[in-house]
Design a protein around this motif. Structure first.
Motif, PDB file in Angstrom:
ATOM      1  N   GLU A 150      -8.617 -57.317   7.717  1.00 31.28           N
ATOM      2  CA  GLU A 150      -9.820 -56.495   7.922  1.00 31.28           C
ATOM      3  C   GLU A 150      -9.746 -55.834   9.301  1.00 31.28           C
ATOM      4  O   GLU A 150     -10.213 -54.721   9.506  1.00 31.28           O
ATOM      5  CB  GLU A 150     -11.092 -57.348   7.848  1.00 31.28           C
ATOM      6  CG  GLU A 150     -11.351 -58.052   6.506  1.00 31.28           C
ATOM      7  CD  GLU A 150     -11.704 -57.099   5.386  1.00 31.28           C
ATOM      8  OE1 GLU A 150     -12.136 -55.975   5.670  1.00 31.28           O
ATOM      9  OE2 GLU A 150     -11.520 -57.474   4.212  1.00 31.28           O
ATOM     10  N   GLU A 212     -14.916 -60.004  -1.981  1.00 29.43           N
ATOM     11  CA  GLU A 212     -13.566 -59.455  -2.072  1.00 29.43           C
ATOM     12  C   GLU A 212     -13.154 -59.061  -3.502  1.00 29.43           C
ATOM     13  O   GLU A 212     -12.015 -58.663  -3.720  1.00 29.43           O
ATOM     14  CB  GLU A 212     -12.546 -60.434  -1.480  1.00 29.43           C
ATOM     15  CG  GLU A 212     -12.722 -60.683   0.021  1.00 29.43           C
ATOM     16  CD  GLU A 212     -12.390 -59.465   0.889  1.00 29.43           C
ATOM     17  OE1 GLU A 212     -11.956 -58.442   0.337  1.00 29.43           O
ATOM     18  OE2 GLU A 212     -12.615 -59.539   2.112  1.00 29.43           O
ATOM     19  N   HIS A 238      -9.646 -50.213   0.154  1.00 29.14           N
ATOM     20  CA  HIS A 238     -10.190 -51.470  -0.363  1.00 29.14           C
ATOM     21  C   HIS A 238      -9.828 -51.704  -1.818  1.00 29.14           C
ATOM     22  O   HIS A 238      -9.814 -52.842  -2.275  1.00 29.14           O
ATOM     23  CB  HIS A 238     -11.705 -51.534  -0.133  1.00 29.14           C
ATOM     24  CG  HIS A 238     -12.021 -51.866   1.297  1.00 29.14           C
ATOM     25  ND1 HIS A 238     -12.044 -50.903   2.283  1.00 29.14           N
ATOM     26  CD2 HIS A 238     -12.253 -53.047   1.913  1.00 29.14           C
ATOM     27  CE1 HIS A 238     -12.295 -51.487   3.447  1.00 29.14           C
ATOM     28  NE2 HIS A 238     -12.428 -52.781   3.251  1.00 29.14           N
ATOM     29  N   ILE A 241      -6.167 -53.155  -0.985  1.00 30.88           N
ATOM     30  CA  ILE A 241      -6.036 -54.369  -0.147  1.00 30.88           C
ATOM     31  C   ILE A 241      -6.800 -55.561  -0.733  1.00 30.88           C
ATOM     32  O   ILE A 241      -6.449 -56.711  -0.496  1.00 30.88           O
ATOM     33  CB  ILE A 241      -6.488 -54.074   1.308  1.00 30.88           C
ATOM     34  CG1 ILE A 241      -5.813 -55.057   2.280  1.00 30.88           C
ATOM     35  CG2 ILE A 241      -7.992 -54.118   1.481  1.00 30.88           C
ATOM     36  CD1 ILE A 241      -5.918 -54.659   3.728  1.00 30.88           C
ATOM     37  N   ASP A 242      -7.832 -55.293  -1.525  1.00 29.67           N
ATOM     38  CA  ASP A 242      -8.599 -56.387  -2.120  1.00 29.67           C
ATOM     39  C   ASP A 242      -8.073 -56.770  -3.501  1.00 29.67           C
ATOM     40  O   ASP A 242      -8.727 -57.526  -4.218  1.00 29.67           O
ATOM     41  CB  ASP A 242     -10.087 -55.995  -2.247  1.00 29.67           C
ATOM     42  CG  ASP A 242     -10.753 -55.851  -0.880  1.00 29.67           C
ATOM     43  OD1 ASP A 242     -10.179 -56.340   0.111  1.00 29.67           O
ATOM     44  OD2 ASP A 242     -11.841 -55.262  -0.816  1.00 29.67           O
ATOM     45  N   HIS A 248      -6.896 -59.506  -1.175  1.00 29.99           N
ATOM     46  CA  HIS A 248      -7.970 -60.369  -0.692  1.00 29.99           C
ATOM     47  C   HIS A 248      -8.679 -61.138  -1.804  1.00 29.99           C
ATOM     48  O   HIS A 248      -9.150 -62.251  -1.582  1.00 29.99           O
ATOM     49  CB  HIS A 248      -8.982 -59.533   0.100  1.00 29.99           C
ATOM     50  CG  HIS A 248      -8.395 -58.989   1.371  1.00 29.99           C
ATOM     51  ND1 HIS A 248      -9.091 -58.179   2.234  1.00 29.99           N
ATOM     52  CD2 HIS A 248      -7.159 -59.161   1.929  1.00 29.99           C
ATOM     53  CE1 HIS A 248      -8.316 -57.865   3.267  1.00 29.99           C
ATOM     54  NE2 HIS A 248      -7.138 -58.439   3.092  1.00 29.99           N
TER      55      HIS A 248
END
Ligand SMILES: [Fe+2]
Ligand SMILES: [Fe+2]
Length: 487
Positions: A150, A212, A238, A241-242, A248
């Motif tokens: 983050e 997440e 996001h 990355i999530d 995440h």
């Protein structure tokens, strides 16, 4: 619905947050400006307890008990991801066949949304700050990795909070909108968890598990922001990355299952994880925020805020309905009538190209008499209010010419070649060039014994500081030294 949960707080609990902490925004601001203050900490703890007591009464979609939990959670994440994927595919299909945007009626609407969700976005990841002190315990590494990601591993161009700040600034949205307490609720919970991570660890893990997961609204927002000419990178980042496979969302599941056996009391630990998960449901949801936009009201509010700065700087040469501009701006509540007067006198021609309105020419363009007075967002409000149906007509004519958009693949923005951007190669973060005077700080930190250094770095990684040059340096050092054994 979510708003009701907050409003229904038992009276005795609501009054417990008295004095300077009687509203959520004040507590939010205090947690950012004076997080170590004792009364701020106490109020944050109480705030968490109050909201947890609401959250634990709510229905929870997570598996009900710890039996076969790892598999059950993975199944739950997979099912959720598939469901969102199907819903997004259906959305895209609808758009292809001519359906209008689902979220944003216009660019001003989208820019308003970016500002209305800013209190949460500007503390992105904060709920995991408390896990850093456990850097020597591998069971905490999935959570710590999420937190560091983050923070962009200390690279400004990948730090989520800085990215969001940049997005707001780019569109003239950097002076905060006056928002309700409910807009600050999620951000305040995130900050409260940051500073009470030790006591509320299961809740922070549960909150992380909920936050997440990839929501449908993230995909749709990214698509529609792009359509409206707003850089969707923060949102597409996001999406990637999530992700539930290695991102995440996956780390969030690992965190639950790796912590569980050590708790001694699985059932109680997991019950608290579920309560933390439910905290995500409190406050104003994304869709409620999107629905709350009203162009006319936002325009009037904006002009009323602006009025204070312009009430004595206009000449008395021009009068509208017998009053000078300074008189129109002299007191609150006059903006609707002022707009009517501008329209009646032909300064504004609504429902037509704003270029045909004299008033618009005062605002936009390099020769405009009021050039620089209104930010891009404020200009959009005025432009769209003047244009009214004319703009909708234009959009219909332009339909089918929208730029194509693929949110997930390749959405990760390239960073400069001398910057180590591969998360797997964190050792390179240690050699990231450090400009003076940061080099002196770096030398000072490096001279500390390992454990002492890590403790000092942690203090610099807090949600208020990690985006500063010092905080970014500390993040890079922490990220690259986390796996080193103490000398
Ligand atoms: Fe983030
Ligand atoms: Fe994330």
């Amino acid at each position: 619905m979510l708003l009701q949960h907050t409003q229904n707080l038992p009276h005795q609990n609501r009054t417990a947050l008295t004095g300077i902490f009687s509203n959520t925004k004040t507590l939010y601001d205090q947690l950012l400006s004076a997080p170590h203050d004792k009364s701020t900490r106490a109020a944050a703890r109480l705030f968490l307890q109050e909201h947890l007591s609401i959250a634990e009464e709510m229905e929870c979609e997570l598996p009900a008990n710890t039996h076969g939990l790892e598999q059950a959670l993975e199944d739950w994440v997979t099912a959720k991801t598939m469901e969102v994927g199907q819903q997004y595919a259906a959305y895209l299909e609808q758009r292809k066949t001519g359906s209008p945007r689902r979220f944003f009626t216009s660019k001003a609407h989208a820019l308003h949304f970016l500002q209305a969700v800013a209190p949460s976005k500007l503390v992105d990841g904060a709920w995991l700050y408390g896990t850093l002190t456990h850097w020597q315990d591998p069971r905490f590494h999935p959570l710590i990795r999420t937190y560091l990601e983050e923070l962009g591993d200390g690279l400004a161009q990948m730090n989520h909070v800085l990215l969001y700040r940049q997005l707001l600034a780019k569109h003239g949205c950097d002076s905060p909108l006056p928002l309700t307490d409910d807009h600050y609720l999620q951000g305040t919970l995130q900050l409260a968890l940051a500073y009470h991570g030790e006591e509320f660890l299961p809740e922070a893990i549960g909150y992380n598990l909920g936050y997440e997961q990839l929501p449908l609204h993230l995909l749709i927002s990214a698509f529609e922001l792009h359509e409206l000419g707003i850089d969707p990178y923060y949102f597409t980042l996001h999406v990637t990355i999530d992700n539930a496979h290695s991102g995440h969302a996956r780390q969030a599941v690992q965190a639950v299952t790796q912590q569980l056996p050590s708790s001694g009391s699985d059932a109680d630990f997991y019950r608290r994880v579920r309560s933390g998960f439910q905290l995500n449901e409190l406050g104003l949801g994304t869709r409620a925020i999107i629905r709350s936009f009203d162009l006319h009201k936002e325009l009037v509010r904006m002009l009323d805020r602006k009025r204070i700065f312009g009430r004595q700087v206009h000449s008395d040469y021009c009068k509208l309905e017998g009053r000078t501009v300074n008189q129109w701006l002299s007191g609150p509540g006059q903006m609707p009538a002022f707009l009517d007067a501008l329209e009646a006198r032909g300064w504004i021609k609504r429902g037509a190209d704003p270029d045909q309105s004299r008033f618009w020419h005062l605002i936009a363009g390099p020769d405009a008499l009021m050039f620089g007075v209104f930010t891009e967002y404020e200009q959009r409000l005025i432009y769209e209010w003047i244009a009214e149906d004319w703009q909708t007509q234009q959009q219909t004519n332009d339909a089918g010419q929208q730029p194509s958009f693929k949110p997930a693949p390749g959405s990760r923005r390239k960073v400069s070649s001398d910057t180590p951007c591969c998360a797997a190669d964190r050792s390179k973060l240690a050699i990231e060039p450090t400009p003076e005077p940061l080099a002196a700080l770096r030398r000072e930190l490096e001279q500390l014994p390992h454990c002492q250094r890590m403790a000092r770095l942690i203090s610099m990684l807090n949600p208020s500081q990690h985006g500063t040059p010092e905080g970014l340096l500390a993040t890079r050092m922490f990220s690259s030294q986390m796996y080193q054994s103490p000398a």
